[in-house]
Design an enzyme around this catalytic site. Structure first.
Site, PDB file in Angstrom:
ATOM      1  N   LYS A 225     -18.973  17.298  -2.780  1.00 16.25           N
ATOM      2  CA  LYS A 225     -18.560  16.172  -3.633  1.00 16.25           C
ATOM      3  C   LYS A 225     -19.779  15.289  -3.810  1.00 16.25           C
ATOM      4  CE  LYS A 225     -15.337  12.293  -3.914  1.00 16.25           C
ATOM      5  NZ  LYS A 225     -13.945  11.885  -3.749  1.00 16.25           N
TER       6      LYS A 225
ATOM      7  N   ARG B   7       0.845  -1.203   0.000  1.00 13.91           N
ATOM      8  CA  ARG B   7       0.000   0.000   0.000  1.00 13.91           C
ATOM      9  C   ARG B   7       0.878   1.250   0.000  1.00 13.91           C
ATOM     10  NH1 ARG B   7      -2.865  -3.205   3.837  1.00 13.91           N
ATOM     11  NH2 ARG B   7      -2.052  -1.996   5.576  1.00 13.91           N
TER      12      ARG B   7
ATOM     13  N   LYS C 219     -12.378  14.864   4.145  1.00 14.42           N
ATOM     14  CA  LYS C 219     -13.499  14.257   3.406  1.00 14.42           C
ATOM     15  C   LYS C 219     -14.308  13.335   4.304  1.00 14.42           C
ATOM     16  CE  LYS C 219     -13.868  10.487   0.851  1.00 14.42           C
ATOM     17  NZ  LYS C 219     -13.601   9.431  -0.163  1.00 14.42           N
TER      18      LYS C 219
ATOM     19  N   GLU D 140     -19.401  14.667   1.081  1.00 13.64           N
ATOM     20  CA  GLU D 140     -19.718  13.711   0.030  1.00 13.64           C
ATOM     21  C   GLU D 140     -20.945  12.853   0.347  1.00 13.64           C
ATOM     22  OE1 GLU D 140     -16.692  10.748  -0.763  1.00 13.64           O
ATOM     23  OE2 GLU D 140     -17.614  10.175  -2.656  1.00 13.64           O
TER      24      GLU D 140
HETATM   25  P1  13P Z   1     -14.657   6.994  -6.889  1.00 17.54           P
HETATM   26  O1  13P Z   1     -14.251   8.114  -7.793  1.00 17.54           O
HETATM   27  O2  13P Z   1     -13.949   5.707  -7.161  1.00 17.54           O
HETATM   28  O3  13P Z   1     -16.143   6.859  -6.802  1.00 17.54           O
HETATM   29  O4  13P Z   1     -14.187   7.382  -5.435  1.00 17.54           O
HETATM   30  C1  13P Z   1     -14.405   8.678  -5.002  1.00 17.54           C
HETATM   31  C2  13P Z   1     -14.333   8.715  -3.534  1.00 17.54           C
HETATM   32  O5  13P Z   1     -13.547   9.439  -2.986  1.00 17.54           O
HETATM   33  C3  13P Z   1     -15.242   7.856  -2.769  1.00 17.54           C
HETATM   34  O6  13P Z   1     -15.317   8.332  -1.456  1.00 17.54           O
END
Ligand code: 13P
Length: 340
Positions: free
Chosen positions: A219, A46, A136, A177
């Site tokens: 987002k 990772r 986030k 998000e």
């Molecule tokens: P994806 O663009 O693969 O959907 O992932 C965005 C993301 O940050 C999910 O939390």
């Protein structure tokens, strides 16, 4: 809270036609992707993969911010340089995923609530000391019979708003998000109606919790039909449905909107972001950008396959997708960029 500092960071994140690189997969998610690509699921793999991403030469031309995971924000390159310092040297703002995941929601079968508010204030202060300037939090909602339910939407929206308020107090820009998943065979208009409902609920909670709209990035998902829906839209149709939805619900004061890719291919995600910008950029109040994980990383991960010798080619694949998405922000992406 220094409101102007937050606004400056939020504006930087959407500046110069750049976007965000989401590289904040939790260890279980990262291990799942590695297993699919036959890569060893170890902390060292990772780390090596994250090093590949953050050291891609010239990444800062396309990427304004990188979202790290708790494990990654402490990691260093083989030469001993903190990833956060590598990013800063490229002009990339450091971000951090701070939710601890979406868990089954009591009383709401098949729905999930995102956790992580306990002790969040202290964790944010620590991440700020480690160089993070944005964060986030992802809420996950599914579309289906009776879903998303009001209970699930309201609980997740309240958590998003409390997270956002705590971030702003700690001097981090919240990237908020709420993701409506693409699983299912629902039509485009159902996704539009549900996305609108979710966003109304989220912005209502922002008002109640005193979140400053100028210092946050939304987002969200594009308005798209389910992956199993037989009728898939053209990029223009998807763009118009997305723009119509956002125009109805998102206040003009929001600093920017960054789309997640949600399982779209890299090419489709670029084509749809491009159509959005080409058709609506001058008529919408917010910059429209990307905050992709899979749509930026998938080709690079496949090429790397865990082998050191493949790092330069994998980095070129990442830079290619990043370049396509910067072009999409300008309305200048062409599918020809992805041919040959
Ligand atoms: P994806 O663009 O693969 O959907 O992932 C965005 C993301 O940050 C999910 O939390």
């Amino acid at each position: 809270m220094n409101a102007q500092a937050l606004i400056d960071v939020a504006r930087t994140l959407v500046s110069d036609d750049r976007g965000l690189l989401a590289m904040d997969e939790s260890n279980p998610t990262c291990n799942k992707r590695f297993a699919e690509a036959m890569i060893a699921q170890t902390q060292e793999s990772r780390r090596a993969y994250s090093e590949l991403l953050v050291t891609a030469p010239g990444l800062g031309k396309y990427i304004s911010g990188a979202i790290l995971y708790d494990e990654t924000i402490r990691q260093r390159t083989q030469d001993g340089v903190l990833f956060t310092d590598v990013l800063a040297a490229e002009g990339i703002v450091v971000g951090i995923k701070v939710d601890v995941g979406a868990k089954s929601m009591a009383g709401h079968p098949g729905e999930r609530i995102t956790e992580g508010l306990d002790g969040l204030g202290e964790r944010l202060a620590q991440y700020h000391r480690q160089g993070a300037r944005f964060a986030k939090w992802r809420a996950v909602l599914a579309l289906g019979a009776g879903r998303p339910s009001r209970g699930c939407m309201e609980a997740n929206a309240q958590a998003l708003a409390r997270y956002a308020a705590l971030c702003q107090e700690a001097g981090l820009v919240p990237v908020v998000e709420p993701e409506l998943l693409m699983d299912g065979d629902h039509a485009l208009d159902l996704c539009g109606a549900a996305t609108e409902d979710i966003l109304w609920t989220v912005f209502d909670q922002f008002r109640i919790q005193g979140v400053a709209l100028e210092g946050l990035i939304l987002k969200t998902n594009m308005v798209l039909p389910g992956l199993a829906c037989p009728r898939q839209p053209t990029p223009d149709e998807a763009a118009d449905a997305t723009a119509a939805c956002l125009r109805r619900v998102v206040p003009a004061a929001v600093a920017g909107i960054a789309f997640l890719s949600g399982g779209q291919s890299g090419e489709l995600a670029s084509a749809r972001l491009n159509a959005l910008n080409a058709r609506s950029r001058s008529r919408l109040p917010w910059p429209l950008t990307f905050s992709f994980a899979r749509a930026l990383q998938t080709p690079a991960l496949k090429i790397w396959g865990g082998a050191r010798a493949n790092v330069p080619a994998a980095q070129q694949a990442l830079l290619h997708r990043a370049r396509c998405n910067r072009a999409a922000r300008r309305g200048e992406y062409d599918a020809a960029m992805d041919r040959g």
